[in-house]
Design a protein around this motif. Structure first.
Motif, PDB file in Angstrom:
ATOM      1  N   PHE A 116     -31.389 -28.760 -21.064  1.00  9.86           N
ATOM      2  CA  PHE A 116     -31.228 -29.426 -22.417  1.00  9.86           C
ATOM      3  C   PHE A 116     -31.118 -28.344 -23.502  1.00  9.86           C
ATOM      4  N   GLY A 117     -31.726 -26.727 -22.870  1.00  7.84           N
ATOM      5  CA  GLY A 117     -31.773 -25.411 -23.341  1.00  7.84           C
ATOM      6  C   GLY A 117     -32.833 -25.961 -24.484  1.00  7.84           C
ATOM      7  N   VAL A 118     -31.754 -24.773 -25.333  1.00 11.22           N
ATOM      8  CA  VAL A 118     -32.776 -24.352 -27.235  1.00 11.22           C
ATOM      9  C   VAL A 118     -31.603 -24.929 -28.127  1.00 11.22           C
ATOM     10  N   ARG A 119     -31.951 -26.431 -28.639  1.00 11.41           N
ATOM     11  CA  ARG A 119     -31.444 -26.515 -29.518  1.00 11.41           C
ATOM     12  C   ARG A 119     -31.625 -26.519 -30.965  1.00 11.41           C
ATOM     13  N   ARG A 120     -30.673 -25.856 -32.329  1.00 12.97           N
ATOM     14  CA  ARG A 120     -30.971 -25.884 -33.164  1.00 12.97           C
ATOM     15  C   ARG A 120     -31.342 -27.143 -34.715  1.00 12.97           C
ATOM     16  N   ILE A 121     -31.651 -26.886 -35.169  1.00  7.44           N
ATOM     17  CA  ILE A 121     -32.345 -27.702 -35.891  1.00  7.44           C
ATOM     18  C   ILE A 121     -32.191 -27.607 -37.303  1.00  7.44           C
ATOM     19  N   TYR A 122     -31.970 -28.072 -38.225  1.00  4.54           N
ATOM     20  CA  TYR A 122     -31.898 -27.356 -39.432  1.00  4.54           C
ATOM     21  C   TYR A 122     -32.862 -28.480 -40.711  1.00  4.54           C
ATOM     22  N   LEU A 123     -33.656 -27.714 -41.318  1.00  8.24           N
ATOM     23  CA  LEU A 123     -34.886 -29.067 -41.524  1.00  8.24           C
ATOM     24  C   LEU A 123     -34.560 -28.929 -42.724  1.00  8.24           C
ATOM     25  N   ASP A 124     -34.882 -29.921 -43.971  1.00  7.10           N
ATOM     26  CA  ASP A 124     -33.981 -29.371 -44.947  1.00  7.10           C
ATOM     27  C   ASP A 124     -35.585 -30.306 -45.992  1.00  7.10           C
TER      28      ASP A 124
ATOM     29  N   ALA B 176     -39.857 -35.303 -30.052  1.00  7.46           N
ATOM     30  CA  ALA B 176     -39.652 -36.455 -28.630  1.00  7.46           C
ATOM     31  C   ALA B 176     -38.583 -37.319 -29.398  1.00  7.46           C
ATOM     32  N   ALA B 177     -37.931 -37.348 -30.411  1.00  9.59           N
ATOM     33  CA  ALA B 177     -36.796 -38.137 -30.853  1.00  9.59           C
ATOM     34  C   ALA B 177     -35.092 -37.142 -30.969  1.00  9.59           C
ATOM     35  N   LEU B 178     -36.117 -35.930 -31.449  1.00 11.34           N
ATOM     36  CA  LEU B 178     -34.866 -34.722 -31.097  1.00 11.34           C
ATOM     37  C   LEU B 178     -34.260 -34.491 -30.065  1.00 11.34           C
ATOM     38  N   ALA B 179     -34.969 -34.829 -28.504  1.00 13.55           N
ATOM     39  CA  ALA B 179     -34.942 -34.827 -27.425  1.00 13.55           C
ATOM     40  C   ALA B 179     -34.436 -35.910 -26.833  1.00 13.55           C
ATOM     41  N   ASP B 180     -34.317 -36.897 -27.647  1.00 15.22           N
ATOM     42  CA  ASP B 180     -34.302 -38.494 -27.167  1.00 15.22           C
ATOM     43  C   ASP B 180     -32.547 -38.256 -27.268  1.00 15.22           C
ATOM     44  N   THR B 181     -32.017 -38.108 -28.737  1.00 16.97           N
ATOM     45  CA  THR B 181     -31.144 -37.657 -28.949  1.00 16.97           C
ATOM     46  C   THR B 181     -30.062 -37.121 -28.593  1.00 16.97           C
ATOM     47  N   LEU B 182     -30.575 -35.518 -28.898  1.00 21.80           N
ATOM     48  CA  LEU B 182     -29.546 -34.755 -28.138  1.00 21.80           C
ATOM     49  C   LEU B 182     -29.505 -34.075 -26.663  1.00 21.80           C
ATOM     50  N   GLY B 183     -30.449 -34.978 -26.217  1.00 17.48           N
ATOM     51  CA  GLY B 183     -30.171 -34.387 -24.611  1.00 17.48           C
ATOM     52  C   GLY B 183     -29.254 -35.624 -24.400  1.00 17.48           C
ATOM     53  N   GLY B 184     -29.037 -36.434 -24.743  1.00 16.05           N
ATOM     54  CA  GLY B 184     -27.785 -37.765 -23.873  1.00 16.05           C
ATOM     55  C   GLY B 184     -28.239 -38.325 -23.203  1.00 16.05           C
ATOM     56  N   GLY B 185     -27.218 -38.885 -21.671  1.00 24.78           N
ATOM     57  CA  GLY B 185     -28.032 -40.028 -20.978  1.00 24.78           C
ATOM     58  C   GLY B 185     -28.744 -41.179 -21.469  1.00 24.78           C
ATOM     59  N   ALA B 186     -29.793 -41.031 -20.595  1.00 19.45           N
ATOM     60  CA  ALA B 186     -30.414 -42.669 -20.316  1.00 19.45           C
ATOM     61  C   ALA B 186     -30.772 -42.835 -22.137  1.00 19.45           C
TER      62      ALA B 186
END
Length: 307
Positions: free
Chosen positions: A65-73, A279-289
């Motif tokens: 997964f690494g470290v993902r960049r999230i822009y919070l508006d 959890a939502a960001l992990a579900d989406t950006l992590g791909g897979g199942a």
């Protein structure tokens, strides 16, 4: 923060002091009875009544997964656009900035995300600049935080000398997305929206059912609390259709409901929401199942967000 007793007395004219006093003093165990008395929606957790139990959903991260960049508006705070005024007379732009900062702090603490709040509050920031800033920073998701206003509006006095709008009929969160544009990007938007709503519901927050959204947003058949933008083309929401990475808009709560607005000042609510977002960001950006389950039978998205 006003006292519980003042909240009961202040809401008396709108909903009935006796039923509210019972609900506020007893918490979720009496919430079903209060719901029947007031004819108001309520979540299984007892939300939005004080004392409703919120929990932190568990996130699942793949090994790569690494470290993902999230822009919070932090929603609103644009030129001439301060947003709504809550039942405690708080401007939406102030609430969203506070909520975005709280979420960024909690996301960064996981070590899995680098979260950035686009608006600092030092000046009004056009939405075009926010989308461009997120693209330059190479964000992998764009999450816009807001609060909503719904239903018939009355007034009340939460403190001496202060009169604010009030409406108790439509609590709950909503997650908005756009199906305008590239199909792969739209599929990722839908996945992100469903993941946020599913995880927020898991946390004990209540999805809004959309009675006031007719003609503006279409509800998702698969996940309560998710809505696709159906405004006329020239009125569609900018941050849902223009960012180059998957984007969603989260109406965190009904800002005119004193129960919800009070709960969203509590660290426990912010913690639960941050866990749901993680959890939502992990579900989406992590791909897979997890991503496949979120999308269900909808079109398969690209393996990575567009850059």
């Amino acid at each position: 923060m006003i006292s519980r007793r003042k909240l009961v007395l202040g809401l008396a004219g709108a909903a009935g002091a006796a039923a509210l006093r019972q609900a506020l003093s007893s918490g979720p165990p009496r919430a079903v009875a209060a719901r029947r008395a007031l004819k108001l929606p309520i979540a299984p957790s007892g939300w939005p009544f004080p004392g409703a139990r919120v929990v932190a959903p568990s996130a699942l991260f793949p090994a790569d997964f690494g470290v993902r960049r999230i822009y919070l508006d932090a929603g609103h705070g644009a030129p001439g656009n301060t947003g709504n005024l809550s039942c405690f007379c708080v401007e939406e732009q102030d609430f969203t900035l506070s909520a975005a900062r709280a979420l960024a702090e909690r996301l960064n603490a996981t070590g899995r995300f680098e979260a950035r709040v686009g608006r600092t509050g030092d000046r009004p920031l056009p939405y075009q600049e926010r989308a461009e800033d997120a693209a330059r920073w190479r964000a992998e998701a764009f999450v816009s935080l807001h609060s909503d206003v719904r239903g018939r509006i009355e007034t009340w006095s939460p403190a001496p000398g202060r009169t604010c709008p009030l409406s108790l009929a439509a609590p709950g969160f909503a997650v908005l997305w756009s199906d305008e544009g590239d199909p792969a990007l739209c599929a990722l938007r839908l996945a992100l929206a469903r993941a946020f709503a599913r995880r927020m519901e898991e946390a004990g927050l209540m999805p809004y059912r959309g009675a006031a959204y007719s003609g503006l947003y279409e509800p998702d058949a698969a996940q309560p609390g998710v809505f696709v933008d159906r405004h006329p083309p020239d009125q569609r929401i900018f941050v849902l259709r223009r960012p180059s990475m998957p984007s969603v808009l989260i109406e965190t709560h009904h800002a005119l409901d004193a129960r919800e607005a009070a709960r969203w000042t509590e660290p426990a609510t912010l913690d639960a929401f941050a866990a749901a977002a993680t959890a939502a960001l992990a579900d989406t950006l992590g791909g897979g199942a997890a991503l496949a389950d979120t999308l269900g039978g909808d079109a398969a998205p690209a393996s990575q967000p567009p850059t």
